[in-house]
Design a protein around this motif. Structure first.
Motif, PDB file in Angstrom:
ATOM      1  N   VAL A 175      16.674  10.973   5.590  1.00 49.51           N
ATOM      2  CA  VAL A 175      15.649  10.227   4.865  1.00 49.51           C
ATOM      3  C   VAL A 175      14.554   9.739   5.816  1.00 49.51           C
ATOM      4  N   SER A 176      14.929   9.333   7.006  1.00 51.35           N
ATOM      5  CA  SER A 176      13.907   8.900   7.964  1.00 51.35           C
ATOM      6  C   SER A 176      12.962  10.049   8.309  1.00 51.35           C
ATOM      7  N   SER A 177      13.504  11.236   8.477  1.00 52.14           N
ATOM      8  CA  SER A 177      12.654  12.392   8.760  1.00 52.14           C
ATOM      9  C   SER A 177      11.726  12.702   7.588  1.00 52.14           C
ATOM     10  N   CYS A 178      12.257  12.645   6.372  1.00 53.61           N
ATOM     11  CA  CYS A 178      11.435  12.919   5.184  1.00 53.61           C
ATOM     12  C   CYS A 178      10.377  11.836   4.979  1.00 53.61           C
ATOM     13  N   SER A 179      10.705  10.576   5.277  1.00 59.33           N
ATOM     14  CA  SER A 179       9.726   9.497   5.136  1.00 59.33           C
ATOM     15  C   SER A 179       8.581   9.665   6.115  1.00 59.33           C
ATOM     16  N   ILE A 180       8.879  10.077   7.343  1.00 58.14           N
ATOM     17  CA  ILE A 180       7.825  10.338   8.321  1.00 58.14           C
ATOM     18  C   ILE A 180       6.912  11.474   7.842  1.00 58.14           C
ATOM     19  N   THR A 181       7.512  12.520   7.297  1.00 63.95           N
ATOM     20  CA  THR A 181       6.701  13.617   6.757  1.00 63.95           C
ATOM     21  C   THR A 181       5.841  13.145   5.600  1.00 63.95           C
ATOM     22  N   ALA A 182       6.387  12.279   4.742  1.00 65.46           N
ATOM     23  CA  ALA A 182       5.649  11.805   3.567  1.00 65.46           C
ATOM     24  C   ALA A 182       4.435  10.979   3.970  1.00 65.46           C
ATOM     25  N   PHE A 183       4.580  10.018   4.905  1.00 69.79           N
ATOM     26  CA  PHE A 183       3.392   9.226   5.238  1.00 69.79           C
ATOM     27  C   PHE A 183       2.409  10.014   6.091  1.00 69.79           C
ATOM     28  N   THR A 184       2.862  11.061   6.779  1.00 66.84           N
ATOM     29  CA  THR A 184       1.921  11.928   7.482  1.00 66.84           C
ATOM     30  C   THR A 184       1.025  12.677   6.493  1.00 66.84           C
ATOM     31  N   VAL A 185       1.628  13.231   5.456  1.00 66.66           N
ATOM     32  CA  VAL A 185       0.847  13.921   4.420  1.00 66.66           C
ATOM     33  C   VAL A 185      -0.075  12.941   3.702  1.00 66.66           C
ATOM     34  N   GLU A 186       0.419  11.730   3.434  1.00 64.30           N
ATOM     35  CA  GLU A 186      -0.405  10.717   2.757  1.00 64.30           C
ATOM     36  C   GLU A 186      -1.623  10.357   3.594  1.00 64.30           C
ATOM     37  N   ILE A 192      10.394  21.466  11.403  1.00 65.70           N
ATOM     38  CA  ILE A 192       9.319  21.551  10.401  1.00 65.70           C
ATOM     39  C   ILE A 192       8.529  20.247  10.303  1.00 65.70           C
ATOM     40  N   PRO A 193       9.156  19.074  10.219  1.00 62.32           N
ATOM     41  CA  PRO A 193       8.351  17.841  10.196  1.00 62.32           C
ATOM     42  C   PRO A 193       7.457  17.672  11.412  1.00 62.32           C
ATOM     43  N   THR A 234       0.846  -1.182   0.000  1.00 61.39           N
ATOM     44  CA  THR A 234       0.000   0.000   0.000  1.00 61.39           C
ATOM     45  C   THR A 234       0.888   1.240   0.000  1.00 61.39           C
ATOM     46  N   PRO A 235       0.327   2.401  -0.331  1.00 60.75           N
ATOM     47  CA  PRO A 235       1.149   3.622  -0.302  1.00 60.75           C
ATOM     48  C   PRO A 235       1.788   3.881   1.062  1.00 60.75           C
ATOM     49  N   THR A 236       1.019   3.706   2.133  1.00 62.30           N
ATOM     50  CA  THR A 236       1.583   3.938   3.460  1.00 62.30           C
ATOM     51  C   THR A 236       2.738   2.994   3.752  1.00 62.30           C
ATOM     52  N   ASN A 237       2.577   1.715   3.402  1.00 59.92           N
ATOM     53  CA  ASN A 237       3.641   0.746   3.657  1.00 59.92           C
ATOM     54  C   ASN A 237       4.875   0.999   2.796  1.00 59.92           C
ATOM     55  N   CYS A 238       4.703   1.602   1.634  1.00 57.73           N
ATOM     56  CA  CYS A 238       5.869   1.984   0.829  1.00 57.73           C
ATOM     57  C   CYS A 238       6.727   2.998   1.582  1.00 57.73           C
ATOM     58  N   TYR A 239       6.069   3.961   2.210  1.00 58.70           N
ATOM     59  CA  TYR A 239       6.825   4.933   3.010  1.00 58.70           C
ATOM     60  C   TYR A 239       7.461   4.270   4.225  1.00 58.70           C
ATOM     61  N   LEU A 240       6.785   3.271   4.788  1.00 60.50           N
ATOM     62  CA  LEU A 240       7.366   2.568   5.933  1.00 60.50           C
ATOM     63  C   LEU A 240       8.585   1.746   5.511  1.00 60.50           C
ATOM     64  N   VAL A 241       8.590   1.234   4.288  1.00 61.61           N
ATOM     65  CA  VAL A 241       9.779   0.535   3.777  1.00 61.61           C
ATOM     66  C   VAL A 241      10.936   1.519   3.631  1.00 61.61           C
ATOM     67  N   ILE A 251       7.630   9.516  -5.136  1.00 64.12           N
ATOM     68  CA  ILE A 251       7.963  10.447  -4.053  1.00 64.12           C
ATOM     69  C   ILE A 251       9.157   9.932  -3.254  1.00 64.12           C
ATOM     70  N   ILE A 252       9.168   8.646  -2.979  1.00 61.50           N
ATOM     71  CA  ILE A 252      10.290   8.060  -2.229  1.00 61.50           C
ATOM     72  C   ILE A 252      11.589   8.203  -3.017  1.00 61.50           C
ATOM     73  N   ALA A 253      11.532   7.939  -4.311  1.00 60.12           N
ATOM     74  CA  ALA A 253      12.738   8.108  -5.128  1.00 60.12           C
ATOM     75  C   ALA A 253      13.219   9.547  -5.102  1.00 60.12           C
ATOM     76  N   GLY A 254      12.286  10.507  -5.168  1.00 55.58           N
ATOM     77  CA  GLY A 254      12.664  11.913  -5.095  1.00 55.58           C
ATOM     78  C   GLY A 254      13.288  12.283  -3.752  1.00 55.58           C
ATOM     79  N   VAL A 255      12.734  11.727  -2.670  1.00 54.83           N
ATOM     80  CA  VAL A 255      13.292  11.996  -1.340  1.00 54.83           C
ATOM     81  C   VAL A 255      14.723  11.496  -1.238  1.00 54.83           C
TER      82      VAL A 255
END
Length: 454
Positions: free
Chosen positions: A116-127, A204-205, A63-70, A150-154
Motif C-alpha cells: 500500500v505504501s508503494s501504491c500510495s507513492i505512485t498515486a500522489f506522483t500521478v496526482e 514500476i513505481p 487536499t487530494p495530495t494530503n489524502c494520499y499522504l494519510v 482511489i485510496i479505497a481501491g488501492v
C-alpha cells in the motif's frame, strides 16, 4: 520437519530474513537490534499518527495530495507495528511467540503495508503530474472525493492480493525446540512471487516516478506557470482577500506565490520517492539475489541494516513533511497548542468560577450596606471625570464615554472595566484581582472631586 526448517532458511521473505543463530543469540546483537528498532519504530509511530491527526482535524489540510499522504502514513504504521515490534520480541526471546494465527496475520499485514505504501507513492506522483502539467483536467480529476475513491481501491486491491500469503507461511519447529514463522513450500516456488512484487511494487513505481517528475520539473523550472481558472471556493476567497489587501501589487505576486508553493510541495514529494527508492534498495536487492543463488547471503548484521532501512523509510516521512512543508509544520504546532489549550481552558474556567463567587459576595455586601443604583452611577461618573482629566482633555462637567453620557455607561469603557463596577444584572466576569481595589479607587476619586467643587 528438518526439511521445512532448511526450506525456511534458504527462502527469506521480504521482512523476516533469518540470520545465523550464533550471531543473533549474542548479547551485542540483541542490544543493538532492540535499541535501533525501538528507537526508529517509536519515532515513526508517533510521527505517522500526527500526520493522520492533522489532516483529519485541520480543514485546510484536506487536499487530494494530503489524502494520499494519510494513506501512506497508515501503511507505514502497519509496517512498523507488524514488522518492527515482532522483530523486537524475536530478538529478545529467539523464538516465535505469536502462534499460528500470529504468523499468518503478521505476515499478511507486513506485505499489506509494504504494497500500500508503494501504491500510495505512485498515486500522489500521478496526482502531482496532473495538477501541474494538465491544470484544466485537474479541476475535475484532482479532487478530494476522487482521491478517497482511489485510496479505497488501492487498499481493496492490495488486501485481496496479499491474501496469497495466508497459504504460503506456517509455524516451523526446529529440533532444538525453537519455533519460527516459516514457509510451507520449497524455495523455487516463491521465485515468481518475489519477481512480481519486485516489479509491481518497486521497479514500476520508481520508473513512473522518474518520468513524471521529469515532466513536472520541465513545467516548473523551464516553462512559465500555465494560467488556468481555479473554481474552488477557498482559492476564490483567498484571491479576493489578497486583491483587496494588496491591490495591483498583490495580483502580480500571486502567480509567484502559487509557483513557489507548487515547487515546495513537489520537492517534498520527490524527496519521499527518492528515500523510498534508496532505503528499500538493499532489502529488495538482497531478496532478488538470494532467489537465484544456491547459498543465500544471510549475514546477521547486514540483515539488521536492511531491516533498519525499511523501518526508517516508514518513520522518516513525517520528518520530511515537518522540514519541507510550512503547512505541515504549522499544523503540527497547532496540534500541540490545542492539547495545551485544553488544560489552560480548564484552569481558566476554575479561575472565572472563583471570580464569579467573589463578585456575588461583593454585590451582596453592597446591597446590604444600602448602595443604590444612583450611587454606583455617581462612582462611574467620577471615575470617568478623572480619566478624562488625566488624558489631557480638561475638566468637563458631564463625562462622555464613546459619545454617550455617563449616566448611560458603556460596557467597553476602560474606566469601567478597570473599576470592575457594572450596572445591576451585568454578567461580565472581568473583575479585578483585589475586591478592595475598586472601592478604594472610587473613594479616592470622590475626595478629589469634592476638593475641586470647594
Amino acid at each position: 520437519m528438518t526439511d521445512n526448517m532448511s526450506s525456511r532458511v534458504d527462502t527469506p521473505t521480504n521482512i523476516s530474513l533469518s540470520p545465523s543463530a550464533a550471531v543473533s543469540d549474542s548479547l551485542e546483537y540483541k542490544t543493538v537490534s532492540v535499541f535501533l528498532v525501538l528507537m526508529v519504530c517509536g519515532v515513526g509511530i508517533v510521527g505517522n499518527i500526527m500526520v493522520v491527526l492533522v489532516v483529519l482535524t485541520t480543514r485546510h489540510m484536506r487536499t487530494p495530495t494530503n489524502c494520499y499522504l494519510v494513506s501512506l502514513a497508515i501503511a507505514d504504521l502497519t509496517v512498523l507495528v507488524a514488522a518492527g515490534l515482532p522483530n523486537v520480541s524475536d530478538s529478545l526471546t529467539g523464538t516465535w511467540i505469536f502462534g499460528h494465527a500470529g504468523c499468518l496475520g503478521i505476515t499478511y499485514l507486513q506485505y499489506l503495508g509494504i504494497n500500500v505504501s508503494s501504491c500510495s507513492i505512485t498515486a500522489f506522483t500521478v496526482e502531482r503530474y496532473i495538477a501541474i502539467c494538465h491544470p484544466m483536467k485537474a479541476q475535475t480529476v484532482c479532487t478530494v472525493s476522487r482521491a478517497k475513491r482511489i485510496i479505497a481501491g488501492v487498499w481493496i486491491f492490495t488486501c485481496v492480493y496479499c491474501m496469497l500469503w495466508f497459504f504460503l507461511v506456517d509455524i516451523q519447529v526446529s529440533q532444538d525446540g525453537h519455533v519460527q514463522c516459516g514457509y510451507r513450500v520449497k524455495r523455487e516456488l516463491y521465485l515468481p512471487i518475489y519477481l512480481i512484487d519486485f516489479a509491481v511494487f518497486y521497479v514500476i513505481p520508481l520508473l513512473l516516478a522518474i518520468v513524471l517528475y521529469g515532466l513536472i520539473a520541465r513545467i516548473l523550472y523551464l516553462s512559465p506557470l500555465p494560467n488556468h481558472p481555479d473554481n474552488s471556493a477557498t482559492t476564490m476567497r483567498r484571491s479576493c482577500r489578497e486583491a483587496s489587501e494588496a491591490g495591483k501589487g498583490g495580483r502580480q505576486d500571486r502567480p509567484r506565490s502559487a509557483l513557489s508553493s507548487r515547487k515546495q510541495v513537489t520537492k517534498m514529494l520527490a524527496v519521499v520517492v527518492v528515500l523510498f527508492a534508496l532505503l528499500w534498495m538493499p532489502y529488495r536487492t538482497l531478496v532478488l539475489i538470494n532467489s537465484f543463488v544456491s547459498t543465500p547471503y544471510l549475514n546477521a548484521w547486514f540483515l539488521l541494516f536492511c531491516r533498519t532501512c525499511i523501518y526508517a523509510n516508514s518513520a522518516i516521512n513525517p520528518v520530511i513533511y515537518n522540514a519541507m512543508s510550512q503547512k505541515f509544520r504549522s499544523a503540527f504546532r497547532g496540534l500541540y497548542r490545542c492539547q495545551r489549550q485544553e488544560g489552560n481552558q480548564r484552569t481558566l474556567s476554575m479561575i472565572q468560577t472563583g471570580f464569579s463567587t467573589i463578585r456575588d459576595r461583593r454585590m451582596s455586601q453592597a446591597n446590604t450596606n444600602g448602595t443604590s443604583e444612583k450611587a454606583r452611577r455617581a462612582i462611574l461618573i467620577t471615575a470617568t471625570d478623572m480619566t478624562t482629566k488625566q488624558n489631557g482633555s480638561g475638566h468637563q462637567e458631564t463625562a462622555v464615554v464613546n459619545g454617550k453620557k455617563a449616566d448611560q455607561p458603556n460596557d467597553n469603557d476602560p474606566a469601567i472595566c478597570s473599576l470592575g463596577v457594572y450596572p445591576a444584572g451585568h454578567e461580565k466576569l472581568d473583575w479585578p484581582a483585589s475586591p478592595n481595589a475598586t472601592f478604594n479607587f472610587a473613594d479616592k476619586h470622590t475626595t478629589n472631586n469634592h476638593q475641586e467643587n470647594i
